[in-house]
Write a protein that holds these residues in place. Structure first.
Motif, PDB file in Angstrom:
ATOM      1  N   GLN A  91      -7.270  -9.228   0.374  1.00 13.33           N
ATOM      2  CA  GLN A  91      -7.841 -10.524  -0.009  1.00 13.33           C
ATOM      3  C   GLN A  91      -6.958 -11.683   0.469  1.00 13.33           C
ATOM      4  O   GLN A  91      -7.468 -12.700   0.932  1.00 13.33           O
ATOM      5  N   LYS A  92      -5.658 -11.508   0.376  1.00 10.80           N
ATOM      6  CA  LYS A  92      -4.730 -12.569   0.749  1.00 10.80           C
ATOM      7  C   LYS A  92      -4.585 -12.725   2.260  1.00 10.80           C
ATOM      8  O   LYS A  92      -4.555 -13.846   2.769  1.00 10.80           O
ATOM      9  N   LEU A  93      -4.537 -11.600   2.986  1.00 10.94           N
ATOM     10  CA  LEU A  93      -4.172 -11.645   4.404  1.00 10.94           C
ATOM     11  C   LEU A  93      -5.316 -11.393   5.389  1.00 10.94           C
ATOM     12  O   LEU A  93      -5.184 -11.731   6.559  1.00 10.94           O
ATOM     13  N   CYS A  94      -6.418 -10.801   4.929  1.00  7.82           N
ATOM     14  CA  CYS A  94      -7.417 -10.310   5.885  1.00  7.82           C
ATOM     15  C   CYS A  94      -8.859 -10.733   5.636  1.00  7.82           C
ATOM     16  O   CYS A  94      -9.679 -10.685   6.552  1.00  7.82           O
ATOM     17  N   ALA A  95      -9.215 -11.078   4.417  1.00 12.16           N
ATOM     18  CA  ALA A  95     -10.617 -11.324   4.076  1.00 12.16           C
ATOM     19  C   ALA A  95     -11.236 -12.412   4.942  1.00 12.16           C
ATOM     20  O   ALA A  95     -12.377 -12.276   5.408  1.00 12.16           O
ATOM     21  N   LYS A  96     -10.507 -13.477   5.172  1.00 12.11           N
ATOM     22  CA  LYS A  96     -11.057 -14.576   5.971  1.00 12.11           C
ATOM     23  C   LYS A  96     -11.371 -14.116   7.388  1.00 12.11           C
ATOM     24  O   LYS A  96     -12.461 -14.351   7.898  1.00 12.11           O
TER      25      LYS A  96
ATOM     26  N   LYS B 131      -4.847  -1.304  -6.156  1.00 16.42           N
ATOM     27  CA  LYS B 131      -4.658  -2.734  -6.418  1.00 16.42           C
ATOM     28  C   LYS B 131      -3.885  -3.443  -5.330  1.00 16.42           C
ATOM     29  O   LYS B 131      -4.225  -4.559  -4.940  1.00 16.42           O
ATOM     30  N   LYS B 132      -2.833  -2.818  -4.813  1.00 18.92           N
ATOM     31  CA  LYS B 132      -2.024  -3.488  -3.796  1.00 18.92           C
ATOM     32  C   LYS B 132      -2.829  -3.668  -2.505  1.00 18.92           C
ATOM     33  O   LYS B 132      -2.767  -4.723  -1.874  1.00 18.92           O
ATOM     34  N   ALA B 133      -3.592  -2.669  -2.118  1.00 12.98           N
ATOM     35  CA  ALA B 133      -4.430  -2.792  -0.925  1.00 12.98           C
ATOM     36  C   ALA B 133      -5.440  -3.923  -1.105  1.00 12.98           C
ATOM     37  O   ALA B 133      -5.671  -4.720  -0.186  1.00 12.98           O
ATOM     38  N   THR B 134      -6.014  -4.019  -2.294  1.00 14.95           N
ATOM     39  CA  THR B 134      -6.984  -5.082  -2.586  1.00 14.95           C
ATOM     40  C   THR B 134      -6.315  -6.449  -2.503  1.00 14.95           C
ATOM     41  O   THR B 134      -6.822  -7.361  -1.842  1.00 14.95           O
ATOM     42  N   GLU B 135      -5.182  -6.584  -3.161  1.00 15.61           N
ATOM     43  CA  GLU B 135      -4.444  -7.850  -3.164  1.00 15.61           C
ATOM     44  C   GLU B 135      -4.054  -8.272  -1.744  1.00 15.61           C
ATOM     45  O   GLU B 135      -4.268  -9.423  -1.354  1.00 15.61           O
TER      46      GLU B 135
ATOM     47  N   LEU C 109     -18.242   6.735   7.714  1.00 11.14           N
ATOM     48  CA  LEU C 109     -17.147   5.987   7.126  1.00 11.14           C
ATOM     49  C   LEU C 109     -16.166   5.577   8.215  1.00 11.14           C
ATOM     50  O   LEU C 109     -16.197   6.100   9.328  1.00 11.14           O
ATOM     51  N   ALA C 110     -15.298   4.660   7.873  1.00 11.61           N
ATOM     52  CA  ALA C 110     -14.164   4.275   8.708  1.00 11.61           C
ATOM     53  C   ALA C 110     -12.944   4.266   7.799  1.00 11.61           C
ATOM     54  O   ALA C 110     -13.062   4.033   6.589  1.00 11.61           O
ATOM     55  N   LEU C 111     -11.775   4.527   8.369  1.00  9.16           N
ATOM     56  CA  LEU C 111     -10.565   4.644   7.568  1.00  9.16           C
ATOM     57  C   LEU C 111      -9.401   3.973   8.294  1.00  9.16           C
ATOM     58  O   LEU C 111      -9.199   4.186   9.495  1.00  9.16           O
ATOM     59  N   TRP C 112      -8.654   3.163   7.561  1.00 15.00           N
ATOM     60  CA  TRP C 112      -7.468   2.519   8.102  1.00 15.00           C
ATOM     61  C   TRP C 112      -6.659   1.982   6.935  1.00 15.00           C
ATOM     62  O   TRP C 112      -6.922   2.335   5.782  1.00 15.00           O
ATOM     63  N   ASP C 113      -5.704   1.133   7.224  1.00 14.07           N
ATOM     64  CA  ASP C 113      -4.889   0.511   6.196  1.00 14.07           C
ATOM     65  C   ASP C 113      -4.840  -0.990   6.433  1.00 14.07           C
ATOM     66  O   ASP C 113      -5.070  -1.461   7.545  1.00 14.07           O
ATOM     67  N   VAL C 114      -4.539  -1.726   5.390  1.00 13.88           N
ATOM     68  CA  VAL C 114      -4.486  -3.181   5.465  1.00 13.88           C
ATOM     69  C   VAL C 114      -3.350  -3.645   6.372  1.00 13.88           C
ATOM     70  O   VAL C 114      -3.522  -4.568   7.164  1.00 13.88           O
ATOM     71  N   LEU C 115      -2.204  -2.980   6.285  1.00 17.27           N
ATOM     72  CA  LEU C 115      -1.025  -3.484   6.984  1.00 17.27           C
ATOM     73  C   LEU C 115      -0.716  -2.770   8.292  1.00 17.27           C
ATOM     74  O   LEU C 115      -0.792  -1.541   8.388  1.00 17.27           O
ATOM     75  N   HIS C 116      -0.323  -3.578   9.260  1.00 20.10           N
ATOM     76  CA  HIS C 116       0.161  -3.073  10.548  1.00 20.10           C
ATOM     77  C   HIS C 116       1.638  -2.688  10.431  1.00 20.10           C
ATOM     78  O   HIS C 116       2.082  -1.681  10.969  1.00 20.10           O
ATOM     79  N   SER C 117       2.401  -3.514   9.713  1.00 19.26           N
ATOM     80  CA  SER C 117       3.819  -3.235   9.496  1.00 19.26           C
ATOM     81  C   SER C 117       4.287  -3.954   8.242  1.00 19.26           C
ATOM     82  O   SER C 117       3.633  -4.888   7.766  1.00 19.26           O
ATOM     83  N   CYS C 118       5.409  -3.504   7.729  1.00 13.45           N
ATOM     84  CA  CYS C 118       6.007  -4.134   6.554  1.00 13.45           C
ATOM     85  C   CYS C 118       7.386  -3.541   6.330  1.00 13.45           C
ATOM     86  O   CYS C 118       7.768  -2.556   6.958  1.00 13.45           O
TER      87      CYS C 118
ATOM     88  N   THR D 279       7.310  -2.541  -3.468  1.00 17.90           N
ATOM     89  CA  THR D 279       8.479  -2.975  -2.682  1.00 17.90           C
ATOM     90  C   THR D 279       8.086  -3.579  -1.341  1.00 17.90           C
ATOM     91  O   THR D 279       8.964  -3.963  -0.565  1.00 17.90           O
ATOM     92  N   ILE D 280       6.801  -3.663  -1.039  1.00 19.45           N
ATOM     93  CA  ILE D 280       6.359  -4.201   0.251  1.00 19.45           C
ATOM     94  C   ILE D 280       6.808  -5.646   0.393  1.00 19.45           C
ATOM     95  O   ILE D 280       6.552  -6.477  -0.475  1.00 19.45           O
ATOM     96  N   ARG D 281       7.463  -5.928   1.503  1.00 27.00           N
ATOM     97  CA  ARG D 281       7.935  -7.270   1.834  1.00 27.00           C
ATOM     98  C   ARG D 281       7.568  -7.585   3.279  1.00 27.00           C
ATOM     99  O   ARG D 281       7.463  -6.690   4.113  1.00 27.00           O
ATOM    100  N   ASN D 282       7.390  -8.847   3.564  1.00 28.58           N
ATOM    101  CA  ASN D 282       7.092  -9.333   4.917  1.00 28.58           C
ATOM    102  C   ASN D 282       5.959  -8.548   5.585  1.00 28.58           C
ATOM    103  O   ASN D 282       6.108  -8.025   6.679  1.00 28.58           O
ATOM    104  N   PRO D 283       4.806  -8.475   4.919  1.00 26.81           N
ATOM    105  CA  PRO D 283       3.687  -7.709   5.470  1.00 26.81           C
ATOM    106  C   PRO D 283       3.051  -8.405   6.676  1.00 26.81           C
ATOM    107  O   PRO D 283       2.917  -9.626   6.714  1.00 26.81           O
ATOM    108  N   VAL D 284       2.686  -7.608   7.659  1.00 24.18           N
ATOM    109  CA  VAL D 284       1.930  -8.076   8.823  1.00 24.18           C
ATOM    110  C   VAL D 284       0.607  -7.318   8.793  1.00 24.18           C
ATOM    111  O   VAL D 284       0.589  -6.088   8.863  1.00 24.18           O
ATOM    112  N   PRO D 285      -0.520  -8.035   8.658  1.00 22.67           N
ATOM    113  CA  PRO D 285      -1.806  -7.344   8.506  1.00 22.67           C
ATOM    114  C   PRO D 285      -2.334  -6.768   9.816  1.00 22.67           C
ATOM    115  O   PRO D 285      -1.995  -7.235  10.902  1.00 22.67           O
ATOM    116  N   ASN D 286      -3.160  -5.745   9.679  1.00 27.70           N
ATOM    117  CA  ASN D 286      -3.942  -5.264  10.812  1.00 27.70           C
ATOM    118  C   ASN D 286      -5.048  -6.272  11.080  1.00 27.70           C
ATOM    119  O   ASN D 286      -5.427  -7.049  10.210  1.00 27.70           O
TER     120      ASN D 286
END
Length: 166
Positions: free
Chosen positions: A123-128, A116-120, A72-81, A90-97
């Motif tokens: 999909q919005k910031l990283c899938a492409k 759900k938030k990680a999925t959203e 497995l590998a483990l991380w998070d969608v966001l680098h900062s927020c 309450t997440i605002r101004n997200p910067v993706p990893n």
């Protein structure tokens, strides 16, 4: 109070990792400890149950080894927020990893998002950039009361086993 926070951990992966699991952003308890560090978060219990093994010891090295031993590998969608406490709403101004370095140096063929938030956000910031969509899994957060005690929770998390190459 909302603060801009930068992710404190490096991703956990190696050349044998086949499945990437992403949260949204670490909670204050996790930032002070390790991934999924809140005592009531069910992540480590869920992963251990999934692989029919005891939970890893509470130290970060045991948890890291547990993740890697199952490819497995483990991380998070966001680098900062900007975030208030641990409340994903309450997440605002997200910067993706950025995920290309992980995907290039591993055998990852599936990405799963914890909640759900990680999925959203993925999909919005990283899938492409990642070149693949993520598969939603119900959150292991103690705030996710909708799934507490439901048999379907482990069935959903079992999707990891269906896509993981042994």
């Amino acid at each position: 109070m909302t603060n801009r926070i930068t992710h404190p951990f490096e991703p956990i992966f190696n050349e044998n990792s086949r499945v990437l699991i992403l949260g949204s952003f670490p909670s204050p308890a996790s930032r002070a400890n390790f991934y999924y560090g809140h005592s009531q978060n069910r992540f480590w219990k869920t992963i251990a149950e999934l692989f029919n093994e005891p939970m890893p010891a509470s130290d970060s090295e045991s948890k890291r080894n547990f993740i890697l031993s199952h490819n497995l590998a483990l991380w998070d969608v966001l680098h900062s927020c900007e975030i208030t406490g641990a409340d994903d709403s309450t997440i605002r101004n997200p910067v993706p990893n950025k995920f290309q370095h992980i995907l290039a140096k591993s055998k990852i063929s599936a990405i799963f998002t914890n909640g759900k938030k990680a999925t959203e956000l993925f999909q919005k910031l990283c899938a492409k950039e990642a070149g693949m969509d993520a598969v939603y899994l119900p959150s292991t957060s103690p705030a996710n009361r909708a799934w507490h005690g439901k048999a379907g929770f482990m069935q959903e998390w079992g999707k990891i086993l269906l896509t993981r190459l042994f």
